[in-house]
Design a protein around this motif. Structure first.
Motif, PDB file in Angstrom:
ATOM      1  N   MET A   1      33.615 -16.654  16.607  1.00  0.00           N
ATOM      2  CA  MET A   1      33.019 -15.943  17.730  1.00  0.00           C
ATOM      3  C   MET A   1      31.601 -16.448  17.983  1.00  0.00           C
ATOM      4  N   ALA A   2      30.840 -16.526  16.885  1.00  0.00           N
ATOM      5  CA  ALA A   2      29.442 -16.909  17.036  1.00  0.00           C
ATOM      6  C   ALA A   2      29.315 -18.357  17.505  1.00  0.00           C
ATOM      7  N   LEU A   3      30.121 -19.221  16.913  1.00  0.00           N
ATOM      8  CA  LEU A   3      30.025 -20.628  17.307  1.00  0.00           C
ATOM      9  C   LEU A   3      30.439 -20.811  18.764  1.00  0.00           C
ATOM     10  N   ALA A   4      31.473 -20.070  19.162  1.00  0.00           N
ATOM     11  CA  ALA A   4      31.906 -20.169  20.557  1.00  0.00           C
ATOM     12  C   ALA A   4      30.835 -19.619  21.482  1.00  0.00           C
ATOM     13  N   THR A   5      30.205 -18.512  21.096  1.00  0.00           N
ATOM     14  CA  THR A   5      29.173 -17.903  21.935  1.00  0.00           C
ATOM     15  C   THR A   5      28.025 -18.870  22.164  1.00  0.00           C
ATOM     16  N   LYS A   6      27.687 -19.567  21.107  1.00  0.00           N
ATOM     17  CA  LYS A   6      26.611 -20.550  21.225  1.00  0.00           C
ATOM     18  C   LYS A   6      26.949 -21.598  22.288  1.00  0.00           C
ATOM     19  N   GLU A   7      28.187 -22.094  22.214  1.00  0.00           N
ATOM     20  CA  GLU A   7      28.608 -23.109  23.186  1.00  0.00           C
ATOM     21  C   GLU A   7      28.604 -22.538  24.596  1.00  0.00           C
ATOM     22  N   LEU A   8      29.021 -21.251  24.708  1.00  0.00           N
ATOM     23  CA  LEU A   8      29.054 -20.610  26.023  1.00  0.00           C
ATOM     24  C   LEU A   8      27.653 -20.524  26.597  1.00  0.00           C
ATOM     25  N   ILE A   9      26.713 -20.113  25.750  1.00  0.00           N
ATOM     26  CA  ILE A   9      25.342 -19.980  26.239  1.00  0.00           C
ATOM     27  C   ILE A   9      24.834 -21.331  26.715  1.00  0.00           C
ATOM     28  N   LYS A  10      25.227 -22.378  26.001  1.00  0.00           N
ATOM     29  CA  LYS A  10      24.679 -23.682  26.343  1.00  0.00           C
ATOM     30  C   LYS A  10      25.352 -24.320  27.559  1.00  0.00           C
TER      31      LYS A  10
ATOM     32  N   ALA B   1      30.584 -16.840   2.563  1.00  0.00           N
ATOM     33  CA  ALA B   1      32.017 -16.673   2.397  1.00  0.00           C
ATOM     34  C   ALA B   1      32.765 -17.538   3.402  1.00  0.00           C
ATOM     35  N   HIS B   2      33.817 -18.104   2.964  1.00  0.00           N
ATOM     36  CA  HIS B   2      34.708 -18.913   3.805  1.00  0.00           C
ATOM     37  C   HIS B   2      34.057 -20.117   4.434  1.00  0.00           C
ATOM     38  N   THR B   3      32.826 -20.408   4.098  1.00  0.00           N
ATOM     39  CA  THR B   3      32.183 -21.530   4.799  1.00  0.00           C
ATOM     40  C   THR B   3      32.784 -22.869   4.395  1.00  0.00           C
ATOM     41  N   HIS B   4      33.345 -22.938   3.193  1.00  0.00           N
ATOM     42  CA  HIS B   4      33.850 -24.238   2.761  1.00  0.00           C
ATOM     43  C   HIS B   4      34.984 -24.740   3.642  1.00  0.00           C
ATOM     44  N   HIS B   5      35.717 -23.797   4.255  1.00  0.00           N
ATOM     45  CA  HIS B   5      36.761 -24.237   5.182  1.00  0.00           C
ATOM     46  C   HIS B   5      36.162 -25.024   6.320  1.00  0.00           C
ATOM     47  N   TYR B   6      35.004 -24.567   6.766  1.00  0.00           N
ATOM     48  CA  TYR B   6      34.367 -25.219   7.901  1.00  0.00           C
ATOM     49  C   TYR B   6      33.709 -26.518   7.479  1.00  0.00           C
ATOM     50  N   LEU B   7      33.110 -26.469   6.280  1.00  0.00           N
ATOM     51  CA  LEU B   7      32.359 -27.642   5.845  1.00  0.00           C
ATOM     52  C   LEU B   7      33.270 -28.806   5.482  1.00  0.00           C
ATOM     53  N   GLN B   8      34.514 -28.469   5.148  1.00  0.00           N
ATOM     54  CA  GLN B   8      35.472 -29.537   4.860  1.00  0.00           C
ATOM     55  C   GLN B   8      35.738 -30.422   6.081  1.00  0.00           C
ATOM     56  N   VAL B   9      35.659 -29.770   7.245  1.00  0.00           N
ATOM     57  CA  VAL B   9      35.976 -30.509   8.467  1.00  0.00           C
ATOM     58  C   VAL B   9      34.922 -31.595   8.680  1.00  0.00           C
ATOM     59  N   PRO B  10      35.356 -32.839   8.841  1.00  0.00           N
ATOM     60  CA  PRO B  10      34.363 -33.894   9.039  1.00  0.00           C
ATOM     61  C   PRO B  10      33.584 -33.654  10.325  1.00  0.00           C
ATOM     62  N   GLY B  11      32.293 -33.864  10.254  1.00  0.00           N
ATOM     63  CA  GLY B  11      31.467 -33.686  11.452  1.00  0.00           C
ATOM     64  C   GLY B  11      30.858 -32.303  11.555  1.00  0.00           C
ATOM     65  N   PHE B  12      31.236 -31.426  10.656  1.00  0.00           N
ATOM     66  CA  PHE B  12      30.650 -30.087  10.719  1.00  0.00           C
ATOM     67  C   PHE B  12      29.622 -29.945   9.612  1.00  0.00           C
ATOM     68  N   GLU B  13      28.425 -29.596   9.983  1.00  0.00           N
ATOM     69  CA  GLU B  13      27.349 -29.508   9.002  1.00  0.00           C
ATOM     70  C   GLU B  13      26.979 -28.055   8.769  1.00  0.00           C
ATOM     71  N   ASP B  14      26.289 -27.832   7.689  1.00  0.00           N
ATOM     72  CA  ASP B  14      25.918 -26.466   7.320  1.00  0.00           C
ATOM     73  C   ASP B  14      24.946 -25.851   8.328  1.00  0.00           C
ATOM     74  N   TYR B  15      24.053 -26.704   8.825  1.00  0.00           N
ATOM     75  CA  TYR B  15      23.008 -26.134   9.697  1.00  0.00           C
ATOM     76  C   TYR B  15      23.552 -25.661  11.043  1.00  0.00           C
ATOM     77  N   PHE B  16      24.803 -25.996  11.341  1.00  0.00           N
ATOM     78  CA  PHE B  16      25.393 -25.526  12.597  1.00  0.00           C
ATOM     79  C   PHE B  16      25.371 -24.005  12.691  1.00  0.00           C
ATOM     80  N   PHE B  17      25.621 -23.369  11.540  1.00  0.00           N
ATOM     81  CA  PHE B  17      25.630 -21.901  11.529  1.00  0.00           C
ATOM     82  C   PHE B  17      24.258 -21.356  11.889  1.00  0.00           C
ATOM     83  N   GLU B  18      23.251 -21.943  11.262  1.00  0.00           N
ATOM     84  CA  GLU B  18      21.903 -21.427  11.489  1.00  0.00           C
ATOM     85  C   GLU B  18      21.458 -21.680  12.916  1.00  0.00           C
ATOM     86  N   GLU B  19      21.785 -22.865  13.391  1.00  0.00           N
ATOM     87  CA  GLU B  19      21.419 -23.198  14.757  1.00  0.00           C
ATOM     88  C   GLU B  19      22.060 -22.215  15.727  1.00  0.00           C
ATOM     89  N   CYS B  20      23.309 -21.927  15.444  1.00  0.00           N
ATOM     90  CA  CYS B  20      24.067 -21.032  16.312  1.00  0.00           C
ATOM     91  C   CYS B  20      23.456 -19.644  16.312  1.00  0.00           C
TER      92      CYS B  20
END
Lengths: 347, 552
Positions: free
Chosen positions: A74-83, A294-313
């Motif tokens: 939800m949060a990641l999508a919202t960020k993209e929507l705002i942008k 929690a559950h962040t490792h699922h996201y971090l496994q994906v190539p191209g996804f970095e940890d700071y994406f969450f904070e930026e979002c």
């Protein structure tokens, strides 16, 4: 992976149009495909068709989350929507559920009961969104004495580029109305209903004391006429709070053709500061999970996804909330600095 | 003699179609007042047909260009007994209520096509009096595409007479960007065209609401009324053309916004039963409606100055039946208008539509500024502000009835802004000129500009005294409660400052004594700097000498 395929199919569809009004994107922000791919396509569209408006109708599963990683999505999508989006009409699942429940509890005639019995609840919820879309695009599909096109909505409703979330209110929400010719009272009731909390597709109170309105669109379908609209505008201006510059920011539209089964219907769109409550929920849910990682490792496994994406979002969402708050706190100029009241002066 | 109309955007097309149907109805009118004189009627019809239509064997063809960037409105046009041949409407999806979008990008799509069709249309006419542009100033297509095309037209046909008919939006909102669009349009067209006839939606709406008291007002009613007023001016007159009539009003090139007032306005359904009043009553009605824009309070009604008036009458009248004496008063006109040019009268013996008598007034006056504040209103506002203060807007609105709450709020904030800016400028200029901190000046400004409601304690005077004290000048005598309050504050401050640990300022603070302000003081004509220090009257705080000296 599918980028070129998607782009070519979009291109093919676009080439068939003689006048491209805008792109309508519909997805839910809870799942992976909708939130991830949907917003990616949004970005693609912005890069390839920068002058065409991108309208997003997205479902927020707040309160009824069925996926555990939903807050992240939800949060990641919202960020993209705002942008990237030019207009977003968010819809909350719980608001839809409430509407559907209320309808089920209402007493209906036998016909409508049968009709409802045939539908499944999810279909019913979807049909509400469909109604919203139908009303929104009515101006470009039918003739009317005051047309409203999709691109006009974003000109009128988005005062600043990052405040593009619109709250939608619909009325009537019933499947069909009694086929009595609508009179002034009925029309007025329809207007008042669109403002009510129950008829909003979001769980926010548009006319509440805390909401400050930045822009309004009223689209009347069917029997509405110009004098109705003028009285509504006056009532609305008395009833709700505006900023000093948005008080006259009203867009009205009239469409001659009512929805099937009704004589009159109205769609109201508001750009209001109480939208920040939705963003706040999104952000707080994100932080609740992310603080524990929690559950962040699922996201971090994906190539191209970095940890700071969450904070930026989270940062982008907070800044958007902040700009709503800035407007809420914006006071008219020249507040007197000293106003002694009686002898209550302490130095 | 013919007019070519160009209809821009949704509003323009709707009004234009209403105008043509109005003219057509007028031509076909079987009413007694119209057909009583056969020869006259035939002449009139012929002239009118030639003016608006291109007469072909197959039927009438409107001398008109329909321009829009979407197709819905224009498609409604062609189910009439006459044809609109020139439809230039790509389905480009509108101009998004955005003037800039219409002016720059949408216009490119249609410009060459329009100019080509316009040339064809002009070539069809044997003599062209006027190019008539109908547009609304609030939307995107009318305002944006319209202003660009009109500019191009002016380049192409520099000597043709171009008149705009602009419909201004409702004040309380139609479209959010309407104010931007309107301003941009009017400023573009002001230089380019010969004159502009303005119709205000609000005013038109008020009239139609009275007419259609039995049902609700539709937009088509508004268009109908605009069309009727236009037709009453533009339909053939005995020996003058439309452009002549209009140019008589706009005698000065910088004043080219004109308005139309007309009478009588009757409900169409009642027309058969109602007797149309005689000429003198109609003249009075028109005169009144031209004079009083703000009907609330005659005291507030601004003094209206005319530049020119043209009265057009339609219907049978004997030569001395109309009395225009009221229009001729010298005081109503701008001084440079010669007496013979003040008001002109053109008559047409044939009536219009179903009206036996119809009078319309084309007027060029300063009432189009009615949104701004007149001197009397400002004075009234000042009085009420002094009475109620800035925060009680409701009361102010009651006292200034001709303005809405929004207007009042905006003008107050405007003045506050101006005052603050003036204050800031003065402060900064004084601060920069002298190296010392302008504490006394700041205090003085606070005294002058800050707003207070409290009546018992006169804080202004307190600030004034403080300002004087910091300058070292003799100060004003404080009164009763204020003095007591000031005294208390000062003692409290002195005490609190003393109790704090400010080792550096000790010298100054030790010398401070509670001020004795309640005694009467006398001022000397000349103040001796050194004398101040010893005189307790002038230096009640006993500020040390080295602090009061000028730092030179």
């Amino acid at each position: 992976m599918f980028e070129t395929t998607i782009l070519t199919s979009i291109k093919k569809a676009v080439e068939k149009c003689d006048s491209l009004h805008g792109f309508l994107l519909m997805f839910s922000t809870g799942g992976g495909t909708g939130s991830g791919l949907g917003t990616y396509i949004l970005k693609l569209l912005e890069d390839n068709y920068p002058n065409i408006d991108r309208f997003v109708i997205c479902v927020y599963p707040t309160g009824t989350e069925d996926v555990i990683t939903c807050p992240y999505n939800m949060a990641l999508a919202t960020k993209e929507l705002i942008k990237h989006a030019s207009c977003v009409v968010p819809v909350e699942n719980r608001a839809l559920l409430d509407i559907v429940n209320r309808q089920a509890n209402n007493k209906h005639s036998v016909d409508t009961m049968n009709f409802i019995a045939k539908c499944k609840p999810f279909q019913d919820m979807n049909s509400i969104i469909v109604n919203l879309l139908l009303n929104l695009t009515s101006g470009s599909r039918f003739s009317g004495s005051l047309n409203v096109d999709l691109n006009e909505i974003s000109t009128n409703m988005v005062p600043f580029p990052n405040l593009q979330f619109l709250a939608a209110g619909l009325s009537p929400l019933t499947v069909s109305s009694d086929l009595v010719k609508s009179n002034k009272q009925i029309r007025e009731e329809i207007f008042l209903q669109t403002l009510q909390k129950n008829n909003q597709l979001l769980k926010i109170n548009v006319t509440g004391p805390k909401s400050i309105i930045l822009g309004t669109t009223l689209i009347g379908r069917g029997d509405f006429n110009i004098s109705d609209m003028r009285t509504y505008i006056q009532r609305l201006q008395k009833k709700t709070c505006f900023t000093s510059w948005s008080a006259r920011a009203m867009k009205i539209g009239l469409c001659d053709v009512p929805p099937i089964g009704h004589h009159a219907a109205m769609l109201s769109l508001f750009n209001t500061t109480s939208m920040s409550t939705l963003l706040k929920t999104v952000n707080s849910q994100l932080m609740r999970l992310y603080n524990r990682k929690a559950h962040t490792h699922h996201y971090l496994q994906v190539p191209g996804f970095e940890d700071y994406f969450f904070e930026e979002c989270s940062e982008i969402i907070t800044s958007s909330i902040q700009s709503y708050r800035d407007i809420e706190e914006l006071k008219p100029f020249g507040i007197p600095r000293l106003t002694p009241v009686g002898s209550d002066i302490s130095l | 003699m013919s007019n070519i109309t160009l209809q821009f955007g949704q509003c323009g097309n709707q009004v234009g179609q209403a105008l043509y149907s109005c003219v057509y109805e007028d031509i076909k009118s079987k009413n007694e007042c119209c057909v009583s004189n056969k020869r006259l009627n035939n002449e009139y019809i012929k002239e009118s047909q030639n003016m608006w239509f291109h007469v072909k064997q197959s039927g009438l063809e409107a001398r008109s260009l329909l321009i829009d960037t979407e197709q819905k409105v224009i498609h409604q046009a062609n189910n009439k007994p006459y044809k609109f041949k020139n439809v230039i409407a790509g389905s480009y999806g509108g101009s998004a209520n955005n003037w800039a979008f219409g002016y720059t990008s949408r216009c490119l799509l249609v410009a060459s096509d329009i100019m080509e069709r316009l040339r064809h249309e002009i070539e069809k006419c044997d003599f062209i009096t006027c190019l008539l542009n109908i547009l609304s100033s609030s939307g995107g297509t009318g305002s944006g595409v319209g202003s660009r095309i009109i500019e191009l037209m002016r380049e192409e046909y520099p000597s043709k007479f171009i008149t705009n008919i602009i419909v201004l939006p409702f004040q309380k909102g139609d479209i959010v960007t309407q104010n931007y669009n309107t301003l941009l349009t009017l400023s573009k067209l002001y230089d380019v065209t010969d004159n502009t006839i303005l119709f205000e939606n609000d005013k038109i709406y008020d009239i139609t609401r009275k007419l259609t008291s039995d049902r609700e007002v539709r937009l088509s009613d508004l268009n109908q009324l605009i069309a009727q007023q236009l037709a009453s001016i533009a339909q053939p007159l005995n020996d003058v053309t439309f452009s002549q009539v209009v140019s008589r009003v706009t005698t000065h090139p910088s004043y080219n916004f004109i308005q139309i007032r007309s009478a009588p306005h009757l409900n169409v359904a009642h027309l058969n039963y109602e007797l149309i009043p005689n000429w003198s009553i109609l003249t009075n009605q028109v005169f009144k409606s031209s004079k009083t824009d703000v009907l609330v309070n005659p005291r507030l009604c601004k003094k209206i100055r005319y530049i020119g008036n043209v009265v057009v009458t339609r219907g049978y009248m004997t030569s001395n039946e109309i009395d225009l004496k009221r229009f001729k008063e010298k005081s109503m006109y701008v001084s440079w208008v010669p007496e013979t040019e003040r008001v002109l009268h053109y008559g047409q013996q044939r009536g219009i539509l179903n009206y036996q008598r119809f009078i319309s007034l084309l007027t060029n006056n300063n009432s189009i500024l009615s949104g701004s504040w007149t001197d009397i209103e400002k004075q009234l506002l000042l009085e009420t502000l002094q009475k109620y203060g800035v925060n009680n807007i409701q009361k102010i609105a009651e006292a200034v009835p001709s303005k809405s709450i929004f207007d009042i709020r905006s003008i107050i904030s405007k003045y506050q802004c101006m005052a603050q800016r003036a204050m800031a400028e003065t402060c900064s200029s004084t601060a920069s000129s002298s190296s010392e901190a302008p504490v006394d000046i700041v205090l003085k400004y606070i005294a002058l500009f800050d707003y207070r409601t409290d009546k018992q304690i006169n804080l202004e005077d307190c600030y004034m005294v403080l300002s004087d004290l910091t300058k070292g000048d003799p100060s004003k005598q404080l009164e009763g409660k204020t003095a007591q309050f000031f005294h208390e504050c000062f003692t409290k401050l002195a005490r609190s400052v003393k109790e704090d640990d400010h080792s550096k300022k000790e010298v100054f603070l030790d010398s401070l004594e509670p001020a004795n302000l309640s005694t009467t003081r006398t001022y000397r004509a000349k103040v001796d700097r050194n004398g101040i220090l010893s005189d307790t009257n002038l230096n009640p705080c006993k500020v040390p000498a080295n602090l009061l000296m000028d730092k030179k």
